[in-house]
Design a protein around this motif. Structure first.
Motif, mmCIF file in Angstrom:
data_model
loop_
_atom_site.group_PDB
_atom_site.id
_atom_site.type_symbol
_atom_site.label_atom_id
_atom_site.label_comp_id
_atom_site.label_asym_id
_atom_site.label_seq_id
_atom_site.Cartn_x
_atom_site.Cartn_y
_atom_site.Cartn_z
ATOM 1 N N GLY A 72 0.807 -1.210 0.000
ATOM 2 C CA GLY A 72 0.000 0.000 0.000
ATOM 3 C C GLY A 72 0.844 1.265 0.000
ATOM 4 O O GLY A 72 0.570 2.217 -0.740
ATOM 5 N N GLU A 85 2.874 1.274 -3.588
ATOM 6 C CA GLU A 85 2.074 1.505 -4.790
ATOM 7 C C GLU A 85 1.091 2.653 -4.642
ATOM 8 O O GLU A 85 0.548 3.132 -5.638
ATOM 9 C CB GLU A 85 1.325 0.220 -5.165
ATOM 10 N N LYS A 86 0.829 3.058 -3.373
ATOM 11 C CA LYS A 86 -0.093 4.164 -3.098
ATOM 12 C C LYS A 86 -1.462 3.929 -3.729
ATOM 13 O O LYS A 86 -2.047 4.814 -4.361
ATOM 14 C CB LYS A 86 0.500 5.488 -3.588
ATOM 15 N N LYS A 87 -1.983 2.717 -3.524
ATOM 16 C CA LYS A 87 -3.297 2.353 -4.043
ATOM 17 C C LYS A 87 -4.261 2.118 -2.894
ATOM 18 O O LYS A 87 -3.921 1.477 -1.899
ATOM 19 C CB LYS A 87 -3.201 1.085 -4.904
ATOM 20 N N LEU A 88 -5.485 2.635 -3.060
ATOM 21 C CA LEU A 88 -6.498 2.525 -2.016
ATOM 22 C C LEU A 88 -6.851 1.069 -1.736
ATOM 23 O O LEU A 88 -7.167 0.712 -0.592
ATOM 24 C CB LEU A 88 -7.751 3.297 -2.435
ATOM 25 N N PHE A 89 -6.765 0.211 -2.749
ATOM 26 C CA PHE A 89 -7.122 -1.204 -2.595
ATOM 27 C C PHE A 89 -6.355 -1.855 -1.455
ATOM 28 O O PHE A 89 -6.935 -2.587 -0.644
ATOM 29 C CB PHE A 89 -6.841 -1.949 -3.912
ATOM 30 N N TRP A 90 -5.050 -1.590 -1.373
ATOM 31 C CA TRP A 90 -4.228 -2.228 -0.353
ATOM 32 C C TRP A 90 -4.565 -1.726 1.042
ATOM 33 O O TRP A 90 -4.503 -2.478 2.016
ATOM 34 C CB TRP A 90 -2.748 -2.014 -0.652
#
Length: 409
Positions: free
Chosen positions: A164, A167-172
């Motif tokens: 998270g 990758e700076k993704k909300l999913f993680w």
């Protein structure tokens, strides 16, 4: 994914339907045999497997002479659990050039993420059993071992936090929230304290330490500091509420603080070791005979009388390895976990990357838990997820994208 389905189905049949199936044992044996086909001596996983498999002849021989070898089936099952992770590591290292580094991490996270969802979903539907039998707080869903599934989810949580942040993704971060909630919902010491402690260390390191492979802007550090303080207050409130609400959890908490989280079992194990012969000290009792001796020792002191079995494990890897296989072979079984932990810590101190910090946190937590607090090395799935992390610490081994870069250059 297949391992998750097997564990979930086994837990459902045993916990809900009260039906004991041999399928999990058959599945593990077939997987073990399948991985044997790919064994090679040119990587560390294959070398350790061949070495440990060969040297097992020594304690096996002495146990047979001493009349301690009471169940060949039990010994084979225990040996498969202990050596399976080396076969899996050998397999991953052999085919590592065909998979990307991030993809392997995501694969290792799948079990924990899906297990967390299963726990929350089964809790919502009311298909559950208490993590602490009839006395405790929390739920393990349809899984059998609350502590084991807690460690797997904890393992996945740390990797998910790394993915998270990287990758700076909300999913993680959604996955991390699911894992944290499921860990607190388990109601185990691992779920309550280790999770809070690990999340606090991760947050503080991201705030105050500058990782060489990660840039965290000042405003992100400030926001993370506020979130950390808020999470700390919520965690303290939640844990104190659980302990005050449930007497069993209060007793477990006191035992945890006093270093006696497994009650009298470690003491009884030490007594058995002291009363053993020199040969048994060096080469062990065999796994089954030690568990029988521990059970009857506990029985004589009116401990764990409610169990419908004639065996009992100390639930501590160090004690079980030394008593089952002796000082010599039992110590050899601890070599790679200790080596992996030290290598990850040294790698982090040398290079200062966030990934190596994550691996060192996971390794240190699992190793200490196995020695001081519970089972890790005797759990088929946990080490199968943990040992492959060595692939990120070996500079001689390249992932798929690294091979592609070398070809392009």
């Amino acid at each position: 994914l297949s391992q998750l389905l097997v564990d979930a189905a086994n837990g459902f049949f045993q916990e809900i339907l009260n039906y004991h199936s041999l399928f999990p044992s058959i599945y593990k044996t077939l997987l073990f045999v399948f991985l044997l086909y790919f064994i090679r001596r040119n990587n560390i996983g294959g070398k350790f497997f061949i070495c440990l498999m060969t040297l097992y002849i020594i304690p096996f021989f002495f146990q047979m002479i001493n009349g301690d070898l009471l169940s060949l089936k039990q010994e084979i099952a225990a040996l498969i659990k202990l050596l399976y992770p080396y076969l899996l590591l050998n397999f991953i290292l052999r085919f590592q050039s065909f998979i990307s580094a991030d993809k392997l991490l995501k694969i290792l996270c799948i079990y924990g993420i899906l297990a967390g969802i299963v726990i929350l979903f089964s809790n919502f539907l009311g298909i559950q059993g208490s993590s602490a039998l009839i006395y405790g707080y929390g739920t393990k869903g349809i899984f059998r071992a609350g502590n084991d599934i807690g460690l797997i989810i904890f393992f996945s949580l740390l990797l998910v936090i790394y993915l998270g942040v990287k990758e700076k993704k909300l999913f993680w971060f959604i996955c991390a929230s699911i894992l944290i909630f499921s860990l607190f919902n388990l109601g185990t010491m691992t779920g309550l304290f280790v999770t809070s402690f690990a999340c606090a260390i991760f947050s503080l390191m991201l705030i105050f330490y500058r990782f060489k492979d990660l840039h965290v802007p000042f405003y992100c550090r400030s926001f993370l500091l506020v979130c950390t303080v808020a999470f700390a207050f919520l965690a303290i409130h939640q844990i104190s509420s659980i302990i005050n609400y449930n007497d069993y959890m209060a007793n477990k908490f006191n035992s945890f603080l006093s270093g006696r989280s497994r009650g009298e079992l470690p003491r009884l194990s030490v007594d058995i070791f002291r009363q053993s012969t020199v040969s048994q000290k060096l080469f062990g009792f065999s796994n089954y005979k030690f568990q029988r001796k521990l059970y009857y020792s506990a029985y004589s002191e009116n401990i764990y009388l409610s169990e419908n079995s004639d065996v009992r494990t100390p639930e501590l890897d160090f004690h079980e390895m030394i008593l089952s296989y002796g000082i010599i072979y039992g110590t050899l079984l601890l070599v790679f976990p200790i080596f992996l932990t030290l290598k990850s810590i040294i790698s982090f101190l040398r290079r200062g990357t966030f990934l190596e910090f994550t691996i060192s946190m996971i390794s240190a937590a699992l190793l200490l838990h196995g020695i001081l607090a519970g089972h890790v090395l005797f759990v088929f799935t946990i080490c199968g997820l943990w040992f492959p992390l060595y692939a990120y610490l070996d500079n001689k081994i390249n992932f798929a994208e690294e091979n592609l870069k070398q070809c392009e250059s």
